[in-house]
Design a protein around this motif. Structure first.
Motif, PDB file in Angstrom:
ATOM      1  N   UNK A   1     -16.230  -3.998  -3.131  1.00  0.00           N
ATOM      2  CA  UNK A   1     -14.859  -4.373  -2.774  1.00  0.00           C
ATOM      3  C   UNK A   1     -14.744  -5.878  -2.568  1.00  0.00           C
ATOM      4  N   UNK A   2     -15.748  -6.634  -3.068  1.00  0.00           N
ATOM      5  CA  UNK A   2     -15.804  -8.091  -2.966  1.00  0.00           C
ATOM      6  C   UNK A   2     -16.089  -8.564  -1.549  1.00  0.00           C
ATOM      7  N   UNK A   3     -16.482  -7.651  -0.677  1.00  0.00           N
ATOM      8  CA  UNK A   3     -16.912  -7.995   0.676  1.00  0.00           C
ATOM      9  C   UNK A   3     -18.249  -7.340   0.990  1.00  0.00           C
TER      10      UNK A   3
ATOM     11  N   UNK B   1     -15.670   7.630  -7.738  1.00  0.00           N
ATOM     12  CA  UNK B   1     -16.025   6.873  -6.538  1.00  0.00           C
ATOM     13  C   UNK B   1     -15.582   5.431  -6.705  1.00  0.00           C
ATOM     14  N   UNK B   2     -14.953   4.868  -5.669  1.00  0.00           N
ATOM     15  CA  UNK B   2     -14.592   3.457  -5.727  1.00  0.00           C
ATOM     16  C   UNK B   2     -14.374   2.905  -4.329  1.00  0.00           C
ATOM     17  N   UNK B   3     -14.360   1.574  -4.257  1.00  0.00           N
ATOM     18  CA  UNK B   3     -14.024   0.862  -3.027  1.00  0.00           C
ATOM     19  C   UNK B   3     -12.741   0.075  -3.286  1.00  0.00           C
ATOM     20  N   UNK B   4     -11.676   0.314  -2.539  1.00  0.00           N
ATOM     21  CA  UNK B   4     -10.427  -0.426  -2.744  1.00  0.00           C
ATOM     22  C   UNK B   4     -10.641  -1.928  -2.577  1.00  0.00           C
ATOM     23  N   UNK B   5     -10.018  -2.721  -3.463  1.00  0.00           N
ATOM     24  CA  UNK B   5     -10.228  -4.169  -3.410  1.00  0.00           C
ATOM     25  C   UNK B   5      -8.980  -4.959  -3.028  1.00  0.00           C
TER      26      UNK B   5
ATOM     27  N   UNK C   1      -7.583  -4.919   1.541  1.00  0.00           N
ATOM     28  CA  UNK C   1      -8.403  -5.535   2.579  1.00  0.00           C
ATOM     29  C   UNK C   1      -8.851  -4.554   3.645  1.00  0.00           C
ATOM     30  N   UNK C   2      -9.319  -3.371   3.219  1.00  0.00           N
ATOM     31  CA  UNK C   2      -9.902  -2.440   4.166  1.00  0.00           C
ATOM     32  C   UNK C   2     -11.300  -2.116   3.684  1.00  0.00           C
ATOM     33  N   UNK C   3     -12.200  -1.915   4.598  1.00  0.00           N
ATOM     34  CA  UNK C   3     -13.577  -1.599   4.253  1.00  0.00           C
ATOM     35  C   UNK C   3     -13.693  -0.083   4.131  1.00  0.00           C
ATOM     36  N   UNK C   4     -13.670   0.416   2.909  1.00  0.00           N
ATOM     37  CA  UNK C   4     -13.695   1.864   2.741  1.00  0.00           C
ATOM     38  C   UNK C   4     -14.272   2.269   1.399  1.00  0.00           C
ATOM     39  N   UNK C   5     -14.660   3.542   1.332  1.00  0.00           N
ATOM     40  CA  UNK C   5     -15.127   4.184   0.105  1.00  0.00           C
ATOM     41  C   UNK C   5     -14.277   5.424  -0.112  1.00  0.00           C
ATOM     42  N   UNK C   6     -13.803   5.597  -1.341  1.00  0.00           N
ATOM     43  CA  UNK C   6     -12.993   6.758  -1.692  1.00  0.00           C
ATOM     44  C   UNK C   6     -13.772   7.617  -2.689  1.00  0.00           C
ATOM     45  N   UNK C   7     -13.744   8.947  -2.462  1.00  0.00           N
ATOM     46  CA  UNK C   7     -14.396   9.891  -3.373  1.00  0.00           C
ATOM     47  C   UNK C   7     -13.373  10.968  -3.754  1.00  0.00           C
ATOM     48  N   UNK C   8     -13.145  11.108  -5.059  1.00  0.00           N
ATOM     49  CA  UNK C   8     -12.188  12.086  -5.579  1.00  0.00           C
ATOM     50  C   UNK C   8     -12.934  13.067  -6.480  1.00  0.00           C
ATOM     51  N   UNK C   9     -12.724  14.369  -6.254  1.00  0.00           N
ATOM     52  CA  UNK C   9     -13.367  15.410  -7.053  1.00  0.00           C
ATOM     53  C   UNK C   9     -12.255  16.191  -7.758  1.00  0.00           C
ATOM     54  N   UNK C  10     -12.336  16.252  -9.093  1.00  0.00           N
ATOM     55  CA  UNK C  10     -11.293  16.901  -9.890  1.00  0.00           C
ATOM     56  C   UNK C  10     -11.910  17.976 -10.782  1.00  0.00           C
TER      57      UNK C  10
ATOM     58  N   UNK D   1      -4.499   3.623   9.444  1.00  0.00           N
ATOM     59  CA  UNK D   1      -3.716   4.653   8.762  1.00  0.00           C
ATOM     60  C   UNK D   1      -4.366   5.026   7.437  1.00  0.00           C
ATOM     61  N   UNK D   2      -4.070   6.216   6.960  1.00  0.00           N
ATOM     62  CA  UNK D   2      -4.571   6.662   5.663  1.00  0.00           C
ATOM     63  C   UNK D   2      -3.927   5.839   4.551  1.00  0.00           C
ATOM     64  N   UNK D   3      -4.636   5.705   3.437  1.00  0.00           N
ATOM     65  CA  UNK D   3      -4.083   4.972   2.304  1.00  0.00           C
ATOM     66  C   UNK D   3      -3.505   5.948   1.277  1.00  0.00           C
ATOM     67  N   UNK D   4      -2.713   5.407   0.385  1.00  0.00           N
ATOM     68  CA  UNK D   4      -2.251   6.151  -0.781  1.00  0.00           C
ATOM     69  C   UNK D   4      -3.338   5.997  -1.835  1.00  0.00           C
ATOM     70  N   UNK D   5      -4.157   7.019  -2.023  1.00  0.00           N
ATOM     71  CA  UNK D   5      -5.331   6.905  -2.880  1.00  0.00           C
ATOM     72  C   UNK D   5      -4.943   6.648  -4.333  1.00  0.00           C
ATOM     73  N   UNK D   6      -3.904   7.305  -4.814  1.00  0.00           N
ATOM     74  CA  UNK D   6      -3.481   7.071  -6.197  1.00  0.00           C
ATOM     75  C   UNK D   6      -3.109   5.604  -6.415  1.00  0.00           C
ATOM     76  N   UNK D   7      -2.341   5.060  -5.494  1.00  0.00           N
ATOM     77  CA  UNK D   7      -1.910   3.666  -5.615  1.00  0.00           C
ATOM     78  C   UNK D   7      -3.102   2.723  -5.497  1.00  0.00           C
ATOM     79  N   UNK D   8      -4.001   3.023  -4.554  1.00  0.00           N
ATOM     80  CA  UNK D   8      -5.166   2.170  -4.356  1.00  0.00           C
ATOM     81  C   UNK D   8      -6.077   2.187  -5.580  1.00  0.00           C
ATOM     82  N   UNK D   9      -6.245   3.353  -6.186  1.00  0.00           N
ATOM     83  CA  UNK D   9      -7.053   3.454  -7.395  1.00  0.00           C
ATOM     84  C   UNK D   9      -6.459   2.614  -8.516  1.00  0.00           C
TER      85      UNK D   9
END
Length: 615
Positions: free
Chosen positions: A13-15, A90-94, A97-106, A194-202
């Motif tokens: 996430x560049x951090x 799997x990704x880290x939002x960039x 500016x939040x330190x997080x990891x997102x995992x989506x299973x489809x 707060x929770x993020x909008x994962x679709x938008x963040x992706x």
């Protein structure tokens, strides 16, 4: 037990960064910075030291495909089982500016049952946090872990439940169904974010990486791997400070089971300078200027306080310590944090910096009231230590010596200073710098070149070589095809090149480095050998070695520090900026010499291979 090094992919996430194994386990993650204590440390221990596993439960489950989405660090893993297939993203939002990891299973086809196991362990796997399940202020269910200054929150679908000292769960995805979760770090004294909008963040994250990479438009045989290498360099760069870490990991061994285990989560001046060159060459001028500014801030102050490395923001105190609670990667001990080499004198470093800044001037970069006076002060530092012995580029922990490479880089420093005055109109004692430059060259040719063996040597008066000698023509000390350099290459091939064509840094059995002998070929040095071959008329040898080296990258294009060809596995910290920097240089050398080679070689158009360009 951790996966093999080459089985990991990088998220950034560049951090900070995370490493995700082919088995679906995130085994290394430091929050919130690259150099912060890890919260997942299974890479250097066991699952008890923290990890996040999401993988199918079926015994016959297999990874059918694993790749980054386009030119990003969004990782897609497609699992196949007898019952169906599913994709894990799997990704880290960039961007937010939040330190997080997102995992989506489809679910893709049929149905796939997944197992999830997560254990958060702050403090490099040593601290067992206080964990509770709660309803967050935004109405979502969350699992919160708190330990001292650190807090992490897991939220999303199908949250696991507490089982002893971890959280575990099983869920099934049908075709078209989706399960997604986010793990976020935040300071424990603040409210749960707060929770993020994962679709938008992706979408934002994909757009960032694609937009950044779009400025690279080179074609050719190695275009795709060069592009990925430039992306790796960006991924290892702190967005705010501009500092680039040598690698996002610590203590991955250079010799399996041995003690050559170092913390690379810091910014070496040498790496930063070489990164500046690579970015300039490929049109990333803004990034080059940002790295220049980091360099100048880091070294600002009394030149006598100059260090070879700094923290991401220019921190100077990087004291080395050991983590005795960790068993190490495959038993390699000790596990270190901090780096004792920070206090070493390495005489080559100023030369590396001034060579890079000279190239920036040639590219049109302007000096300001800060940058040129600081360079003058650095030249004063080199002059003051003109006769001092040093630890060398490889950070020897043995006796101080006059290393030939170091002396050449001091020559390069004065050469750049003189040209800054003569060619760019800057002010400085040019006659004195030219005199010192010329004296150094005479001295090096007398003491660092063995006339009987017709080779430059690792140290003054020595008889053995060192792969760092391949840098001599890169900085213009001698031409690539000079008799002295060709003789040196012959000696290197006899002493340090293995049967696969890869080169060791030096003979560790000599005891010069103060450590037990044993390490594997160093990938950056092998890329330097490609460059040497390319510029000295050995184009076929250059291409053959380049193809071998590029073939050592894992399936997502990442390289470690070293490679064990006998076992077919990566060694050392991963991914390694230096390896990717040298890959870019080698590809540029091949690209720049290819037309010359084609004009001097007979070409049979009936046997020419068809090359499909990627990227």
């Amino acid at each position: 037990m951790a996966s093999r090094i080459e089985d990991y992919a990088l998220l950034s996430d560049l951090h900070t960064a995370a490493l995700v194994g082919r088995d679906g386990s995130i085994d290394w993650l430091c929050f919130p910075r690259f150099d912060s204590p890890s919260v997942f440390t299974a890479l250097l221990g066991t699952s008890d030291h923290g990890r996040w596993l999401i993988a199918p439960t079926h015994a016959e489950a297999a990874v059918e495909r694993r790749a980054y989405m386009g030119r990003t660090f969004i990782l897609e893993t497609v699992w196949e089982t007898p019952d169906g297939s599913a994709r894990v993203t799997d990704f880290m939002p960039v961007k937010d500016r939040r330190a997080s990891v997102v995992r989506r299973i489809e679910g893709l086809q049929g149905s796939v049952e997944f197992s999830e196991r997560i254990s958060v362990r702050p403090g490099y796997g040593k601290v067992l946090p206080w964990v509770r399940r709660m309803d967050a202020a935004d109405g979502t269910e969350a699992i919160v872990a708190v330990a001292g200054p650190d807090a992490l929150v897991l939220r999303g679908d199908e949250l696991p439940v507490a089982v002893e000292h971890e959280h575990a769960g099983i869920f099934t995805v049908q075709a078209g169904q989706r399960v997604q979760q986010e793990l976020s770090w935040y300071p424990s004294h603040r409210p749960v974010p707060a929770a993020i909008d994962i679709d938008f963040s992706l979408e934002q994250t994909a757009d960032y990486w694609e937009d950044w990479a779009a400025r690279y438009n080179q074609d050719g045989k190695y275009a795709a791997i060069v592009e990925r290498s430039l992306l790796v360099l960006r991924a290892l760069t702190h967005e705010d400070t501009g500092g680039i870490v040598a690698a996002p990991t610590t203590s991955l061994p250079e010799d399996f089971g041995g003690a050559r285990n170092w913390d690379y989560r810091f910014c070496w001046l040498r790496d930063a300078a070489l990164t500046l060159e690579a970015m300039l060459t490929h049109g990333f001028d803004d990034e080059a200027m940002k790295w220049r500014d980091w360099l100048l801030r880091a070294v600002a102050g009394d030149p006598e306080d100059l260090q070879i490395m700094y923290g991401l923001s220019g921190e100077r105190d990087l004291a080395e310590g050991e983590l005795s609670h960790l068993p190490g990667y495959e038993g390699a001990l000790p596990v270190r944090i901090g780096n004792g080499a920070v206090g070493q004198y390495q005489a080559d470093v100023v030369g590396e910096v001034l060579v890079a800044l000279e190239k920036l001037r040639l590219a049109g970069g302007n000096e300001d009231h800060f940058s040129w006076p600081l360079q003058q002060a650095m030249l004063g530092f080199v002059e003051k230590h003109l006769t001092a012995k040093d630890h060398g580029i490889w950070e020897m922990r043995g006796d101080l010596l006059h290393f030939t490479h170091s002396r050449v880089m001091m020559w390069a420093a004065f050469d750049c200073g003189a040209r800054a005055v003569r060619n760019h109109g800057l002010e400085g004692p040019v006659e004195r710098w030219e005199k010192l430059r010329d004296q150094l060259k005479e001295e090096i040719m007398e003491h660092g070149f063995n006339k009987e063996l017709n080779t430059f040597t690792q140290t003054y008066g020595g008889t053995t070589t060192d792969a760092s000698l391949l840098v001599l023509p890169q900085v213009g000390f001698v031409p690539y095809s000079s008799p002295e350099m060709l003789g040196t290459v012959d000696a290197l091939e006899n002493e340090l090149v293995d049967r696969h064509g890869l080169i060791l840094r030096y003979q560790t059995a000599s005891g010069l480095d103060g450590l037990e002998p044993g390490e594997y070929p160093f990938l950056a040095c092998s890329f330097w050998l490609v460059e040497q071959y390319a510029h000295s008329g050995r184009h076929a040898d250059a291409v053959a070695l380049m193809d071998t080296l590029v073939g050592l990258a894992n399936e997502v294009g990442l390289l470690s520090e070293e490679y064990d060809m006998e076992q077919g596995r990566m060694a050392g910290n991963f991914p390694q900026a230096f390896s990717h920097l040298a890959l870019v240089r080698a590809a540029d050398a091949l690209h720049g010499t290819e037309s010359l080679s084609l004009s001097t070689e007979a070409i049979d158009t009936n046997t020419m291979p068809i090359v499909i360009l990627q990227g």
